[in-house]
Design an enzyme around this catalytic site. Sequence first.
Site, PDB file in Angstrom:
ATOM      1  N   ASP A  96      -2.782  -2.049   9.528  1.00  0.00           N
ATOM      2  CA  ASP A  96      -2.797  -2.097   8.067  1.00  0.00           C
ATOM      3  C   ASP A  96      -3.351  -3.404   7.504  1.00  0.00           C
ATOM      4  O   ASP A  96      -3.569  -3.513   6.299  1.00  0.00           O
ATOM      5  CB  ASP A  96      -1.384  -1.889   7.507  1.00  0.00           C
ATOM      6  CG  ASP A  96      -0.878  -0.462   7.692  1.00  0.00           C
ATOM      7  OD1 ASP A  96      -1.716   0.457   7.730  1.00  0.00           O
ATOM      8  OD2 ASP A  96       0.344  -0.281   7.799  1.00  0.00           O
TER       9      ASP A  96
ATOM     10  N   LYS B 295       0.838  -1.209   0.000  1.00  0.00           N
ATOM     11  CA  LYS B 295       0.000   0.000   0.000  1.00  0.00           C
ATOM     12  C   LYS B 295       0.863   1.245   0.000  1.00  0.00           C
ATOM     13  O   LYS B 295       2.034   1.251   0.405  1.00  0.00           O
ATOM     14  CB  LYS B 295      -0.948   0.013   1.206  1.00  0.00           C
ATOM     15  CG  LYS B 295      -0.283  -0.017   2.588  1.00  0.00           C
ATOM     16  CD  LYS B 295       0.205   1.328   3.101  1.00  0.00           C
ATOM     17  CE  LYS B 295       0.853   1.237   4.467  1.00  0.00           C
ATOM     18  NZ  LYS B 295       1.497   2.495   4.904  1.00  0.00           N
TER      19      LYS B 295
END
Length: 301
Positions: A145, A17
């Site tokens: 995350d 990401k």
Amino acid sequence: MTLVEEFPDVRVRAPAKINVFLAAGPRADDGYHELATAFQAVSLFEDIIASHSDGFSLSITGPIDTSSVPTDDSNLALRAARLLAEHTEYGGGVHIDIRKEVPVAGGMAGGSADAAAALVACDVLWGTGLSMRELQALGSRLGADVPFALMGGTAIGTGRGDVLNPALARGRFEWVIVPNALGLSTPDVYREFDRQDDSPAAPAVPSEVLHALRAGDARMLAEALHNDLQAPALRLRPDLAAVLEYGETNGALAGIVSGSGPTLAFLAENRIEARSLQQSLERAGHEALTVYGPVHGARVV
């Protein structure tokens, strides 16, 4: 046919990401910071293969240096597998093979991608049948995350970054990633961040970021890129500033520290410009990768 015969192994791919926007509030009593962030999953992936086993074990390969990645029970993928087994009362184990391509300790959530992939792979391998919502709830217990690595795409994260709302993102955004062999500790970056006392009490993702994503406009997004952890990361690693400046003066629309660093992400206007920037960075002696987003979250391949 037994379950082992039907599913001898399961392969899952999960993405890295980039935080295209990250604002952090002051440190709370529990030690965490309230975040407001815009995630984008990009085409740099971790692949894992989960196989039936009596116990829990792990092996790691890949084109990057993985010498600092633990293979014992502290590894997030193994922790994910054990958590799922405990939650579903599954009595067996798993062997997990990880092929790592996401920079280690690089601010792109490679470990979280491993955990997300392990949750999906073991759920399929063991036939435990959890919903995505249930997997995300387990993932949030492993790291902020992990839920996004399960979801993928583009999303707004609040809380610790694990409370997610999908965000509309049209088109394809082109990025050039510059990893760094010397990792940067996330806790160290946050400690450096805590030395400043001007963080907002209630951080939020501004409308400019949402408009740029919705429009699929790279130039508009370049104007809105922001990371509150960039300044503390650069104070700890001042060598990164020169690389940022080089990229921004050699074709990037904008550059940003990815998460807590030290990986740098440069936004390019299109694929041709991204490839040109990659070549320029490589000529200057930097490793550089072209990726794009958004891409899918963890899924069986």
